[in-house]
Design a protein around this motif. Sequence first.
Motif, PDB file in Angstrom:
ATOM      1  N   SER A   1       0.841  -1.197   0.000  1.00 19.60           N
ATOM      2  CA  SER A   1       0.000   0.000   0.000  1.00 19.60           C
ATOM      3  C   SER A   1       0.878   1.249   0.000  1.00 19.60           C
ATOM      4  CB  SER A   1      -0.938   0.012   1.211  1.00 19.60           C
ATOM      5  OG  SER A   1      -0.214   0.236   2.395  1.00 19.60           O
ATOM      6  N   THR A   2       0.332   2.345  -0.560  1.00 19.58           N
ATOM      7  CA  THR A   2       1.120   3.577  -0.686  1.00 19.58           C
ATOM      8  C   THR A   2       0.594   4.724   0.158  1.00 19.58           C
ATOM      9  OG1 THR A   2      -0.191   4.098  -2.643  1.00 19.58           O
ATOM     10  CG2 THR A   2       1.961   3.081  -3.015  1.00 19.58           C
TER      11      THR A   2
ATOM     12  N   VAL B   1     -13.342  -2.837   1.523  1.00 14.85           N
ATOM     13  CA  VAL B   1     -12.336  -1.898   2.042  1.00 14.85           C
ATOM     14  C   VAL B   1     -11.296  -1.600   0.956  1.00 14.85           C
ATOM     15  CG1 VAL B   1     -10.646  -1.449   3.851  1.00 14.85           C
ATOM     16  CG2 VAL B   1     -12.660  -2.840   4.358  1.00 14.85           C
ATOM     17  N   ASP B   2     -11.233  -0.300   0.596  1.00  9.26           N
ATOM     18  CA  ASP B   2     -10.286   0.142  -0.436  1.00  9.26           C
ATOM     19  C   ASP B   2      -8.927   0.431   0.175  1.00  9.26           C
ATOM     20  OD1 ASP B   2     -12.126   1.002  -2.934  1.00  9.26           O
ATOM     21  OD2 ASP B   2     -13.168   1.499  -1.065  1.00  9.26           O
ATOM     22  N   TRP B   3      -7.876   0.056  -0.538  1.00  7.56           N
ATOM     23  CA  TRP B   3      -6.563   0.584  -0.157  1.00  7.56           C
ATOM     24  C   TRP B   3      -5.730   0.976  -1.345  1.00  7.56           C
ATOM     25  CZ3 TRP B   3      -3.154  -3.997  -0.155  1.00  7.56           C
ATOM     26  CH2 TRP B   3      -3.858  -5.198  -0.012  1.00  7.56           C
ATOM     27  N   MET B   4      -4.950   1.993  -1.106  1.00  6.08           N
ATOM     28  CA  MET B   4      -4.258   2.704  -2.164  1.00  6.08           C
ATOM     29  C   MET B   4      -2.927   2.026  -2.487  1.00  6.08           C
ATOM     30  SD  MET B   4      -6.785   4.496  -1.494  1.00  6.08           S
ATOM     31  CE  MET B   4      -6.746   4.915   0.237  1.00  6.08           C
TER      32      MET B   4
ATOM     33  N   GLY C   1       1.232   0.810   5.671  1.00  6.23           N
ATOM     34  CA  GLY C   1       2.299  -0.099   5.241  1.00  6.23           C
ATOM     35  C   GLY C   1       1.842  -1.533   5.061  1.00  6.23           C
ATOM     36  N   ILE C   2       0.689  -1.698   4.417  1.00  2.00           N
ATOM     37  CA  ILE C   2       0.183  -3.052   4.154  1.00  2.00           C
ATOM     38  C   ILE C   2       1.085  -3.734   3.114  1.00  2.00           C
ATOM     39  CG2 ILE C   2      -1.769  -4.395   3.270  1.00  2.00           C
ATOM     40  CD1 ILE C   2      -3.561  -1.979   4.048  1.00  2.00           C
ATOM     41  N   GLU C   3       1.474  -4.966   3.383  1.00  2.00           N
ATOM     42  CA  GLU C   3       2.193  -5.785   2.394  1.00  2.00           C
ATOM     43  C   GLU C   3       1.547  -7.155   2.355  1.00  2.00           C
ATOM     44  OE1 GLU C   3       6.619  -4.000   2.062  1.00  2.00           O
ATOM     45  OE2 GLU C   3       6.408  -5.717   3.431  1.00  2.00           O
TER      46      GLU C   3
END
Lengths: 411, 411
Positions: free
Chosen positions: B267-268, B380-383, B280-282
């Motif tokens: 995630s950015t 759930v959206d993540w960038m 900092g999702i990986e």
Amino acid sequence: MTTHAQLLDKYAELTVKSGLNLRKGQQVLMTAPLEAVDLVRAITHHAYKVGASLVTCLYNDEQTALMRYTDGHTEAFDAAPGWLFTGMAEAFRDGNCARLAIIGENPALLSGQDIDKVSRANRARSTAYKPVVELITTFATNWCIISAATPSHAKSVFPDLPPDKAMEALWAAIFKCTRADLPDPVAAWAAHNKALHHRVKLLNDKRYAALAYKGPGTDFTLGLVDDHVWAGGASMAKNGIMCNPNIPSEEVFSMPHRERVDGVVRSTKPLSYQGTFIEGIEVTFEKGRIIKGTASKGAEVFKKMIETDDGAARLGEVALVPHSSPISASGIVFNETLFDENAASHIAVGQAYSQNMANTANMSAEEKLAKGMNTSLVHVDWMIGSGELNVDGVFKDGKREPLMRSGEWVD
Amino acid sequence: MTTHAQLLDKYAELTVKSGLNLRKGQQVLMTAPLEAVDLVRAITHHAYKVGASLVTCLYNDEQTALMRYTDGHTEAFDAAPGWLFTGMAEAFRDGNCARLAIIGENPALLSGQDIDKVSRANRARSTAYKPVVELITTFATNWCIISAATPSHAKSVFPDLPPDKAMEALWAAIFKCTRADLPDPVAAWAAHNKALHHRVKLLNDKRYAALAYKGPGTDFTLGLVDDHVWAGGASMAKNGIMCNPNIPSEEVFSMPHRERVDGVVRSTKPLSYQGTFIEGIEVTFEKGRIIKGTASKGAEVFKKMIETDDGAARLGEVALVPHSSPISASGIVFNETLFDENAASHIAVGQAYSQNMANTANMSAEEKLAKGMNTSLVHVDWMIGSGELNVDGVFKDGKREPLMRSGEWVD
């Protein structure tokens, strides 16, 4: 010296513990004016403390309510939030969600608006709300109505005071009349309920066939339904919870027979109905029905109200309140039925309460009607009591005995 | 010089006319934070002006929401206002009531609370809310989500500014990103929709089988469902009304195949999920499923979220947003998906939108699943986009072409 926040907290605790008598695990569905947010928060705190599973508050906003009239199209006045009422009915049906109504609206909010629009909007709302009213009046769940001081309401009660002083004065009156200013309001309400239940028992044992009223401009006989039940103070809901549906409450009340009211009645205090003041009501009853009615103020609104349906011109409730009640003693006209009806004996046109007739649980609507129970989209109380009102109890054989003299109980 | 009140009025008008495209006679059901009352009133005014039959706002209060955690009993966290959602579903089902959600909650409201309680409460709520979500995602009625600046949200976005300056700065950013500060916001949205619809057409004509992403920490292939439909900007609801479901909206989006995602993604931007920040999702995808996932902040909440159900660990949406979008250009991290998802290309785990697959109207849930459409209680959206992201379009035969380079469209 007790601060406002402390009094608000005691009032909130009284509402949760004596008003709703909230049971652990129940939800709470509250409605409140936006201006009552501090009280809503205090109540929410106490509700969670005693184990509420979820507290939801639906807020009303006078400003947007008014916009419908100032900005809305003419076609827009037959709509109602039926979807919301479907949801509320679902909440109350099984008794797992308690109902708290916090009122405090500006009693004159809609007084300058087009009467036809007001009447159409009220009718649409009442029709859509009927399933909810039925669940509440049959005590499907524990419920309670209380009041909050709001600037517009405070101004209507104390028009000569500056806004902050008017709010202070109205809160003080609310705390006093609800006993929230006593050291232990919950205990005070237990004692008060005991006294009301004693009065209820006396009246139920009498089995009066009718009440006969005499006062200035008032001379009428009000027949009770045969299986009438007097009630007052705390009531047992179907979910087994004993709640105080009105705080304050000084009345004992029962069910008039919808076809047995005859004579003339004059109101003794102003009545605020859906945003309009109605004063100086004078009506003539014949066989239970208002055949002639007028008012010195708000006559047109009164006329529309009693024309809502057949039951709106017949009585659904009779209540006796001693003239010395704390609300009457305050000398304040609250412009709010919740308080004002406890300052004086009163009657209500419209829907009757099932709790005021014995064994209604398995009765059909037709059977209830045949026994004299009134039904209507509306239920509107108006005050007919004063220090000059005498009431007799009339037995089935026509004998009578004094019940109230100069507005007070004779015993 | 335009005053705040004037901008709020323009924003409200934009919401009613472009967001909801409200039709005369429709009701409006709004939800909003208490702090957004001025915006709610401005919107109500414009809704009645264009002919709303009734406008209802259900307010949320952060303070009472928090009390559930600070004052409530432990058993209390599996309850949800199902009764209210029954009512909302009834409102939306026939398309006669438009839905407006005003968001602006404190993104970190629940960050200090017990994770298990938060997760239980969210699950209960999501489960009860599912019928409403389904009506909204299938566009049973016209709907729109917008944002209001609230003190707690403003503080989270501008922690170094004094409260009033933070509110000013957030409102300014909202007005700018939503184009409400332009001379004619409604016309600006008509032009913007035209540009988005042009991009949608280009992508739909391509019939890509997959997208291939490369960026720092990101290297994965995302298969699209065979009958995928790209969408973006204004959408047609089933009641025939063209609405803009998100204001702002810079994305074009489509449906990933729930079993055709492979590779690693980082995630950015931070993601605010139900009161907690996740950063900092990986994750590693294998055959569509997240088989390994971590986060540098909020890892436990992230883990609970993707464990909600099987679909919560699979993708339901893919969206492409150029890095030069106005939201990205503002340089602000809004801590709110509505804005942040329009600053960068993103993916969403959980429930897919029916509009992103052709001919779903008469398809059973099983058929949709078989065609690769994901289903879940969450969405759930993540960038994952940035100025360093490259995206290729991959055709069925394996050939590929550049679609985005350094975060921008190549054509």
